[in-house]
Structure formats: structure tokens, C-alpha cells
Design a protein around this motif. Structure first.
Motif, PDB file in Angstrom:
ATOM      1  N   THR A 237       0.997  -0.913   0.396  1.00  0.00           N
ATOM      2  CA  THR A 237      -0.056  -0.129  -0.210  1.00  0.00           C
ATOM      3  C   THR A 237       0.973   1.399  -0.302  1.00  0.00           C
ATOM      4  O   THR A 237       0.306   2.223   0.041  1.00  0.00           O
ATOM      5  CB  THR A 237      -0.665   0.160   1.275  1.00  0.00           C
TER       6      THR A 237
ATOM      7  N   VAL B   5      -5.606   1.775   6.286  1.00  0.00           N
ATOM      8  CA  VAL B   5      -6.875   1.644   6.286  1.00  0.00           C
ATOM      9  C   VAL B   5      -6.663   2.390   8.668  1.00  0.00           C
ATOM     10  O   VAL B   5      -6.416   1.345   8.994  1.00  0.00           O
ATOM     11  CB  VAL B   5      -8.081   0.222   6.271  1.00  0.00           C
TER      12      VAL B   5
ATOM     13  N   LYS C 176      -9.464  -2.296  -3.982  1.00  0.00           N
ATOM     14  CA  LYS C 176      -8.454  -1.314  -4.690  1.00  0.00           C
ATOM     15  C   LYS C 176      -7.970  -2.567  -5.433  1.00  0.00           C
ATOM     16  O   LYS C 176      -7.090  -2.511  -6.109  1.00  0.00           O
ATOM     17  CB  LYS C 176      -8.199  -0.179  -3.697  1.00  0.00           C
TER      18      LYS C 176
ATOM     19  N   ASP D 164     -14.333   0.784   5.284  1.00  0.00           N
ATOM     20  CA  ASP D 164     -13.354   0.779   4.489  1.00  0.00           C
ATOM     21  C   ASP D 164     -11.850  -0.041   4.504  1.00  0.00           C
ATOM     22  O   ASP D 164     -11.530   0.305   3.125  1.00  0.00           O
ATOM     23  CB  ASP D 164     -12.743   1.884   5.806  1.00  0.00           C
TER      24      ASP D 164
ATOM     25  N   MET E 276     -10.275  -0.603   0.417  1.00  0.00           N
ATOM     26  CA  MET E 276      -8.749  -0.903   0.093  1.00  0.00           C
ATOM     27  C   MET E 276      -8.232  -2.114  -0.391  1.00  0.00           C
ATOM     28  O   MET E 276      -8.155  -2.215  -1.126  1.00  0.00           O
ATOM     29  CB  MET E 276      -8.223  -0.991   1.907  1.00  0.00           C
TER      30      MET E 276
ATOM     31  N   MET F 236      -3.819  -1.651   8.906  1.00  0.00           N
ATOM     32  CA  MET F 236      -4.914  -1.513   9.373  1.00  0.00           C
ATOM     33  C   MET F 236      -5.906  -1.042  10.942  1.00  0.00           C
ATOM     34  O   MET F 236      -4.690  -1.540  11.712  1.00  0.00           O
ATOM     35  CB  MET F 236      -6.298  -2.511   9.207  1.00  0.00           C
TER      36      MET F 236
ATOM     37  N   GLY G 273      -3.922   6.285   0.542  1.00  0.00           N
ATOM     38  CA  GLY G 273      -3.949   5.335   0.502  1.00  0.00           C
ATOM     39  C   GLY G 273      -3.017   3.725   1.164  1.00  0.00           C
ATOM     40  O   GLY G 273      -3.239   2.849   0.450  1.00  0.00           O
TER      41      GLY G 273
ATOM     42  N   VAL H  73      -0.984  -4.753   4.356  1.00  0.00           N
ATOM     43  CA  VAL H  73      -1.650  -3.906   4.592  1.00  0.00           C
ATOM     44  C   VAL H  73      -1.788  -3.639   5.537  1.00  0.00           C
ATOM     45  O   VAL H  73      -1.938  -4.591   6.723  1.00  0.00           O
ATOM     46  CB  VAL H  73      -3.290  -4.418   3.831  1.00  0.00           C
TER      47      VAL H  73
ATOM     48  N   VAL I 108      -4.687   7.862   5.081  1.00  0.00           N
ATOM     49  CA  VAL I 108      -5.594   6.941   4.773  1.00  0.00           C
ATOM     50  C   VAL I 108      -5.498   8.029   3.446  1.00  0.00           C
ATOM     51  O   VAL I 108      -6.348   7.464   2.581  1.00  0.00           O
ATOM     52  CB  VAL I 108      -6.965   7.615   5.694  1.00  0.00           C
TER      53      VAL I 108
END
Length: 382
Positions: free
Chosen positions: A197, A285, A298, A291, A295, A234, A282, A232, A279
Motif C-alpha cells: 500500500t 486503513v 482496490k 473501509d 482497500m 489497518m 491510501g 496492509v 488514509v
């Protein structure tokens, strides 16, 4: 799609390392109960924050408190070790965990680690490429004679043969450069995209996978997207406002650390509100399960098919809020991508479409029952 944790870890230098390490094991125990499939432990030897120096020790500890979740080295910094010693430890864990061990390899992230033991930072990727050639033969119990500038193996063979056949799964770290994809493709390894990310990492996600597939084809191998893992960061709560409150203190400390230690292309979070920075760019999260779903979708749109989402364990929030974040992910995000509730949703939709018609039929049945009672008893129902 499967789901797991990537535990570097990140522990503030102001807190007890004893408690932090115990909680790294406890959080794996917790997410196994929630249905997570994997957990990976890092290897670091400097900077103060990333306190796990032996992922193998963490796997051994977590394995005794779990029964299903797979456990990986995320990753062993191979240029710091003799490969035979590493392989022997991995194979021992393969038996101790009854096949739940995964072998993640990388060049070593922290330049301060390499500097302390006199390894040239610029040589790390080259050393990883050299050692990758012999890992599969060693894991399969073959005899290996191999000499490089930094180790020598003389008719070396692992002490025990693997529990997992033909050998434990191997995955290599991949960030921004194509080196990870090239290595994975050549040997058919899985990939751990640790910067999925980050802006630079996200931009090359599909390209690095394309490179891995091309190199694999040249060597008669096929890359399996189920062994492609994207990391990721989060933190989830019931509302975006609550998520912001949860990370208010821990995030700013993490940003301060990360902006010191990260490669140049991954820095730049210290100015302004760190939540907005992460955020809006990107990179993370900090919000709700919805949300999180956005992500991952995406990432799917950019990457295509991949096998595992690994949530970066970052300790932005306190312990209970952290546990709650993983619980929300398991309750709402995991079933979304598994399609778990498809039939339940269809049934609920059908209820809305049919309730008026069926209600009239139900009333007819009730009326008939009252008439029958009146006929049999001669009494009128009240």
C-alpha cells in the motif's frame, strides 16, 4: 482469499519488551480463534522497536498455543546466517508444528543490522540471490557443496528430512524493486509484498508480479497467485471517528519511528495529521470494516488475483482496541470476500419480496383454524 498477520513487530521503546513479546504470541492465539489462516514473524536486531530477533523462537512459542494457524518467518535475513543452520531450524519447526511452518526469506531490511556485523548493505540482495540457489536442495535433504564469499558448505545436508512434502513453503520478500519478483520467479517461491500500500510499492504491484511470472516461465515454473501475499496496515472500529481516537497516541509514535527507519521512498508521514496522511494517500486503513473492504478491492483491481491479505501488526491502539479491530475484520471483512453470507442475504431479500403475499396466506390459515374450533365446540372465538 485467506487472511493473516504480519508481525514485524512494532513496539514503542518506552514499553516493556517482556509484555510486548508475550502479546505477540497472544495476538496470534486470538486471531486463530477468529479464523485467520496465517501469522508471520520478522527478524530484526537494531533500532529498538522491532524486538523479535528470532522468528523461529516465536513460531515455536505460538505453535504450542495454537493448533491450526500456519506460522511463517517473515522473514529470515539470510545474508546474516549460514544457510545450513537456518534450514535445520526450519525443518525442526516443520516437525514440531506438524507442517504449519512457512519459510520466508529476505535480504534484511534494517541497514543498521548489517552494519553491526560488518556486512555491506549494498551486497545484501546479491547474497540472497546466491543462497536461494541451494535452499530447496537443503530442505529436501540433498547433499550440498557450495562456496561463496560469506559461507562454505562441504557435503552439507540437513539433519532431518522435512515433515511437509516435498518441503515447507518458501516465500521471499518483495517491496519496490523487481529483485523479489525475479527471485521468486526463478525458483517458484511465493511472494510477500511488504509495501503493497505504499505509493511506490502499490505502483509496481502488478508489474513485479508480471516479472515474476515471466521469469518463472523462462525456468519452466508457474507462479501460484494463492502464494502471493499483500501486507496492509489497518485499524478498524465501529466508526471512523472511533478509529481515529483509538490510534491517537500510538500512531504518532509509530510514524516518528517509521520515518526514521523506512527506505526513502516510504517516508513522509511526519508532517500534518498522520491519520489524514496515511488514509488520504491510501497507505493504510484507519476506519470501519467498509473501509477495509474498499482497500482490499482496490488492491484486487491493481494486482488481480492474490491469495492472502496480511494485516500489519503495528500496535497503534491499546490492547483491547487492537483485539477489537481484528474481531471486526473477522466479523465483517472476511465473510464479505468469502461470500459466506450470500444465501443468508438472498433469504433476507426474499423475505422482503414475499412477506405480504405469505402473510395473507398465513392469515387465511389462522381464520380457518378459528372456524374449525367454532364448528366443533359451538362457541365463537373471542
Amino acid at each position: 482469499m485467506r487472511h493473516g498477520l504480519f508481525i514485524a513487530p512494532y513496539h514503542d521503546v518506552t514499553e516493556s519488551p517482556t509484555i510486548a513479546l508475550r502479546r505477540d504470541v497472544e495476538i496470534v492465539e486470538w486471531v486463530e480463534k477468529l479464523g485467520f489462516a496465517e501469522a508471520w514473524f520478522g527478524e530484526h536486531h537494531s533500532t529498538g522497536w522491532e524486538t523479535i530477533c528470532s522468528p523461529e523462537l516465536m513460531i515455536a512459542a505460538a505453535a504450542e498455543r495454537t493448533s491450526r494457524i500456519r506460522l511463517g518467518t517473515g522473514v529470515v535475513s539470510m545474508p546474516y546466517h549460514n544457510p545450513l543452520m537456518v534450514v535445520n531450524r526450519i525443518l525442526q519447526l516443520d516437525h514440531m508444528t506438524l507442517g504449519r511452518t512457512m519459510f520466508g526469506i529476505g535480504p534484511g531490511l534494517l541497514p543498521t543490522d548489517a552494519d553491526m556485523i560488518g556486512v555491506e548493505v549494498k551486497s545484501l540482495r546479491e547474497k540472497l540471490t546466491e543462497v536461494a540457489e541451494i535452499l530447496v536442495p537443503l530442505l529436501m535433504g540433498e547433499e550440498v557443496t557450495h562456496e561463496t564469499s560469506w559461507y562454505k558448505l562441504n557435503k552439507a545436508r540437513a539433519h532431518i528430512l522435512p515433515y511437509t512434502q516435498p518441503h515447507p513453503e518458501i516465500a521471499c520478500a518483495s517491496a519496490v524493486t523487481p529483485s523479489g519478483g525475479m527471485l521468486a520467479g526463478k525458483h517458484g517461491f511465493g511472494m510477500l509484498c511488504v509495501a503493497a500500500t505504499e505509493s511506490a510499492g502499490f505502483d509496481v504491484l502488478d508489474e513485479n508480479w508480471k516479472i515474476a511470472r515471466q521469469i518463472a516461465a523462462e525456468h519452466g515454473k508457474t507462479m501460484d497467485p494463492q502464494k502471493l501475499r499483500l501486507v496492509v496496515p489497518m485499524h478498524l472500529a465501529n466508526s471512523r471517528e472511533q478509529a481515529r481516537r483509538d490510534v491517537e497516541y500510538g500512531l504518532s509514535r509509530w510514524v516518528e519511528y517509521f520515518d526514521r527507519v523506512a527506505p526513502a521512498g516510504m517516508r513522509g508521514m511526519s508532517s500534518g495529521d498522520p491519520v489524514d496522511t496515511l488514509v488520504n494517500s491510501g497507505r493504510a486503513v484507519i476506519g470501519t470494516p467498509a473501509d477495509a473492504i474498499a482497500m482490499i478491492e482496490k488492491l484486487q483491481a491493481k494486482q488481480g488475483e492474490f491469495g492472502v491479505v496480511l494485516l500489519q501488526a503495528h500496535n497503534w491502539a491499546d490492547w483491547e482496541e487492537t483485539r477489537k479491530s481484528y474481531e471486526l475484520y473477522a466479523r465483517f471483512v472476511m465473510p464479505h470476500f468469502a461470500g459466506t453470507n450470500r444465501n443468508r442475504q438472498d433469504s433476507y431479500d426474499d423475505l422482503g419480496n414475499a412477506i405480504d403475499r405469505l402473510e395473507s396466506e398465513r392469515q387465511k390459515g389462522a381464520d380457518a383454524a378459528f372456524r374449525k374450533w367454532e364448528e366443533q365446540t359451538g362457541r365463537k372465538a373471542e
